[in-house]
Motif scaffolding. Structure first.
Motif, PDB file in Angstrom:
ATOM      1  N   TRP A  89       1.099   7.264   2.063  1.00 19.84           N
ATOM      2  CA  TRP A  89       0.543   8.110   0.913  1.00 19.84           C
ATOM      3  C   TRP A  89      -0.732   8.000   0.951  1.00 19.84           C
ATOM      4  O   TRP A  89      -1.572   7.218   1.444  1.00 19.84           O
ATOM      5  N   GLU A 117       6.570  14.517  -4.550  1.00 13.47           N
ATOM      6  CA  GLU A 117       5.502  14.513  -3.579  1.00 13.47           C
ATOM      7  C   GLU A 117       4.082  14.213  -4.025  1.00 13.47           C
ATOM      8  O   GLU A 117       3.203  14.059  -3.293  1.00 13.47           O
ATOM      9  N   SER A 160       2.017  12.548  -0.818  1.00  7.34           N
ATOM     10  CA  SER A 160       2.852  11.898   0.188  1.00  7.34           C
ATOM     11  C   SER A 160       2.444  12.473   1.488  1.00  7.34           C
ATOM     12  O   SER A 160       1.685  13.667   1.389  1.00  7.34           O
TER      13      SER A 160
END
Length: 308
Positions: A89, A117, A160
């Motif tokens: 991340w 996401e 993400s």
């Protein structure tokens, strides 16, 4: 076997604000209730001016230099470093912001219950005490946050790896801003899920330079330029000109007319008239910037840096 903890890299893009950068990094080092953070500082100055400061005071941070001026270049450098370091991340926080101690922990909690996401949270402004009256009533910085990708800013966001592997920030927006809006619109087109995390708070101390009418109006104009550039990149230039062009032109002319009418009576009701005039002037400059951008004007100078 237990799952390995997710690797989160927090990127801070910075330019000519060493004291603010230190304050931001101190807040990142004080995070609680989350796995140890990996911190990345992307220095956007051509002479790598904060390299020594980061090495001396924050040896746990990764330093990267991006001498090409512009936030898109700096953010893309952060993306490259995140992928190189194997981060799962990538979070962004602005160098003039301060993360609350539970900032990353709040994101981690949201990730456990709401798969997505992209996660984003509020950036809460902290205003200086001596605001002008027109600013105090309805500060132009304040705006309602809408929970969709088109309203997210990169001052408080978590991506993400899958998103940043497939998208980059467009350098065409370096002189106007709006690279984040363009990025999120393209992410939304790819089907990215977006989750609003109200507890993932960062604070943004507002420097006095940003409470002047000159800054507010220039910022509104450049925001309009950036939105026009976005419409052009989306292939909607003619459509937007036809649909919104007359409205933008009317808003500009009408706003100028109201300013001329308000000027003679402003001394009698300085607070009320001043607030109204500032609000209208903000809308005029935004409309003028968007109209100018749609007609082909491009910002030529670099955006100034406010702060210290």
């Amino acid at each position: 076997m237990p799952e390995s903890p997710l690797s989160v890299l927090v990127a801070v893009c910075t330019l000519h604000r060493p004291q603010m950068l230190r304050r931001c990094l101190d807040s990142l080092c004080a995070q609680e209730g989350a796995p140890p953070l990996r911190i990345l500082v992307v220095d956007n100055s051509p002479d790598a001016e904060c390299r020594d400061m980061v090495a001396e005071h924050y040896p746990q941070a990764v330093y990267a230099s991006e001498p090409r001026r512009g936030l898109s270049h700096a953010r893309n450098k952060a993306v490259d470093e995140a992928l190189r370091l194997g981060a799962d991340w990538l979070a962004f926080i602005d160098d003039d912001e301060i993360a609350r101690p539970d900032w990353i922990a709040s994101y981690m909690a949201a990730m456990a219950t709401h798969p997505a996401e992209i996660y984003h949270g509020p950036a809460v402004p902290i205003y200086p005490p001596d605001l002008p009256a027109w600013f105090r009533i309805r500060p132009p910085h304040d705006r309602e946050l809408r929970y969709n990708a088109g309203s997210i800013a990169t001052g408080n966001v978590l991506f993400s790896r899958g998103i940043v592997e497939n998208l980059t920030f467009d350098p065409a927006f370096n002189r106007t801003g709006g690279e984040d809006l363009d990025f999120f619109c393209r992410a939304q087109d790819l089907g990215a899920r977006v989750v609003w995390v109200p507890d993932a708070v960062v604070h943004e101390p507002v420097v006095p330079e940003r409470t002047t009418l000159a800054f507010v109006l220039r910022n509104a104009y450049e925001t309009g330029l950036g939105k026009a550039l976005l419409r052009i990149h989306q292939g909607k230039r003619i459509h937007t000109l036809v649909r919104k062009g007359p409205q933008l032109l009317f808003r500009t002319v009408y706003g100028i007319f109201l300013a001329l009418v308000a000027a003679p009576i402003a001394p009698f009701w300085p607070q009320r008239v001043g607030q109204f005039a500032a609000w209208k002037a903000n809308r005029v400059c935004h409309a003028a910037g968007m109209l100018a951008g749609l007609l082909g004007y491009r910002a030529r100078g670099q955006r100034p840096v406010e702060g210290y």
